[in-house]
Design an enzyme around this catalytic site. Sequence first.
Site, mmCIF file in Angstrom:
data_model
loop_
_atom_site.group_PDB
_atom_site.id
_atom_site.type_symbol
_atom_site.label_atom_id
_atom_site.label_comp_id
_atom_site.label_asym_id
_atom_site.label_seq_id
_atom_site.Cartn_x
_atom_site.Cartn_y
_atom_site.Cartn_z
ATOM 1 C CG LEU A 67 -1.987 -1.041 1.374
ATOM 2 C CD1 LEU A 67 -1.396 -2.386 1.795
ATOM 3 C CD2 LEU A 67 -3.007 -0.594 2.420
ATOM 4 C CB SER B 17 3.898 3.510 2.940
ATOM 5 O OG SER B 17 5.002 3.661 3.802
ATOM 6 C CB SER B 18 1.218 -0.416 5.698
ATOM 7 O OG SER B 18 -0.001 -0.066 5.057
ATOM 8 N NE ARG B 19 4.542 -8.026 2.823
ATOM 9 C CZ ARG B 19 5.686 -8.679 2.939
ATOM 10 N NH1 ARG B 19 6.821 -8.006 2.963
ATOM 11 N NH2 ARG B 19 5.707 -9.995 3.027
#
Length: 206
Positions: A87, A174-176
């Site tokens: 993301l 931001s991430s996953r």
Amino acid sequence: MRIARQGIPYILLPALLTIVLFAFGYRYVAAPLFLLTAFMTFFFRDPEREPPHDPNVVVAPADGKVTRIRSIAPNQESSAKLISIFLSPLDVHINRAPIAGKITNVSYTKGKFLMATDENASLVNEQNTLTIEGDRTTVVCKQIAGILARRIVCWKHQGERVALGERFGLIKFSSRTDIILPEGIEVVVSEGMKVKGGITIVGRIR
């Protein structure tokens, strides 16, 4: 436009500073704060989604780009599959249930803040793991913090039920998000694809 309530403080603070500075004539200082307010409003947007009307599909748990699809067991194509979704700050950061079912486990783990695209992020980064047991299959979904993401939010608890595509949390910045699909589910996405949480079908139950 609906806004995630966890984002309201991030929007109100720069908005108030913008108003105050503008009122006192500091327009050049207020301008970047106005842009920050606009970005935060955009970032914490929470659009309505209509999931597929098919009980045999698994949908993406997040918006973003599919960066990794691999078998959990090396050299076994028929084993469980891991799908990683990255993301970016421009993606919607709401997480949604990939299947309908009962949440049988919620496990939060403190950790590091490596880049979300790092192979080791799912092992060592701060994360929250949900196990969802549906009528025909069980999937595991991981919210993983990245180098900018410092706060994982989960609204659901063990024992609660979720509908297909229902919101269950968000990751700030931001991430996953990883999803682990067991054997018996056909993966229908490929690396590099852009997906939308709660809408894009990532797997079909055979």
